[in-house]
Write an enzyme that holds these catalytic residues in place. Structure first.
Site, PDB file in Angstrom:
ATOM      1  N   SER A   1       0.827  -1.190   0.000  1.00  0.00           N
ATOM      2  CA  SER A   1       0.000   0.000   0.000  1.00  0.00           C
ATOM      3  C   SER A   1       0.871   1.254   0.000  1.00  0.00           C
ATOM      4  O   SER A   1       1.676   1.449  -0.906  1.00  0.00           O
ATOM      5  CB  SER A   1      -0.976  -0.037   1.183  1.00  0.00           C
ATOM      6  OG  SER A   1      -2.010   0.898   1.022  1.00  0.00           O
TER       7      SER A   1
ATOM      8  N   ASP B   1      -5.886  -3.443  -2.433  1.00  0.00           N
ATOM      9  CA  ASP B   1      -4.852  -2.992  -1.501  1.00  0.00           C
ATOM     10  C   ASP B   1      -4.071  -4.143  -0.857  1.00  0.00           C
ATOM     11  O   ASP B   1      -4.651  -5.111  -0.367  1.00  0.00           O
ATOM     12  CB  ASP B   1      -5.525  -2.165  -0.407  1.00  0.00           C
ATOM     13  CG  ASP B   1      -4.538  -1.390   0.435  1.00  0.00           C
ATOM     14  OD1 ASP B   1      -3.899  -1.979   1.312  1.00  0.00           O
ATOM     15  OD2 ASP B   1      -4.411  -0.167   0.205  1.00  0.00           O
TER      16      ASP B   1
END
Length: 290
Positions: free
Chosen positions: A41, A156
């Site tokens: 991320s 993510d």
């Protein structure tokens, strides 16, 4: 330095990812250059930009001028609605900043960790477009549309591997420095509307309307607060499991307690990363055998 390959594992953590910049800055000042970067991320974004050759001074300026925050503030709803935003703002920002490099051409071994939405497994992206890899790794569920890469629908990386020490090892690191900037659930102050007992509801009396969460009173948190805290709990517990299974040689946990960073003000985040790295320099040098 000897020939030991130094790896960095940069965690997810949103605006707290500013601390990754501080970590990189102090390492470089002390002649410690990573050979490997694995990021999840925001860790993938900061690590990927650095691996592409962007100078740390420029990267720090981007954070301090809230350029990263501008991307998130420019969120416009999109159709088809598989996320609030298409994420095109992130793609444009990255291409303007780093161009269109391929991961296999970077001077540093690099992997961006994403999550395969269809299988739930972590996906380590080690080749192809760097911009696409970062974009996939930061695809927060519900906020940004998932990304298709090589036939996989990706979201993510923090969903499945928020602390990718194992990926840094797989890329050939002899010594791994892990940087954990994840939010501890206990740090989050949840607030909401006052919780009224039956008698108060009947009489129409609302006691403790002033911040019931602060005085220990009951309250009704809003749905976004509940979902955010759920994600915080899940990622922190998953990271703890991963650290127990794949411990780094050195673990940095910047202290954000005084003034947690947000996208509009990240100075404290960068400084927290710097301070944590300076404190750990003796441990890092010992791990490197220097």
């Amino acid at each position: 330095m000897d020939e030991r390959r130094i790896g960095l594992a940069l965690s997810s953590g949103g605006a707290r990812g500013a601390a990754h910049v501080g970590v990189l800055k102090v390492l470089k000042e002390n002649g410690i250059e990573p050979d490997v970067i694995a990021g999840s991320s925001m860790g993938a974004e900061v690590g990927g930009i650095y691996a592409s050759g962007v100078e740390l001074a420029e990267l720090e300026t981007l954070w301090r001028t809230s350029s990263f925050g501008h991307v998130f503030k420019a969120l416009l709803p999109t159709i088809p609605w598989s996320g609030w935003s298409s994420g095109n703002g992130i793609t444009r920002f990255l291409r303007k900043l780093i161009g269109s490099p391929r991961i296999e051409d970077l001077p540093i071994e690099y992997a961006a960790v994403a999550t395969d939405l269809q299988t739930g497994r972590p996906c380590s992206i080690r080749s192809g477009s760097l911009v696409d890899a970062i974009r996939a790794s930061v695809s927060i569920p519900g906020l940004f549309n998932p990304v298709w890469i090589d036939g996989r629908l990706l979201i993510d990386g923090g969903v499945s591997n928020p602390m990718p020490v194992d990926v840094a090892r797989e890329l050939g690191s002899d010594v791994v420095i892990g940087v954990d900037v994840l939010v501890d659930p206990g740090e989050v102050e949840i607030s909401g509307l006052p919780y009224l007992e039956a008698r108060e509801r009947v009489l129409g009396i609302a006691k403790g309307l002033a911040s019931p969460s602060r005085n220990g009173g009951k309250f009704h948190p809003n749905v976004f607060a509940v979902l955010f805290q759920m994600s915080t709990v899940f990622q922190k517990r998953l990271a703890e499991l991963q650290l127990a299974t794949h411990p780094p040689d050195v673990l940095l946990r910047p202290d954000f307690s005084d003034d947690p960073p947000c996208y509009s003000s990240v100075r404290c985040g960068i400084e927290a990363g710097e301070e944590a790295t300076r404190r750990a320099l003796p441990e890092i040098r010992k791990a490197l055998g220097v």
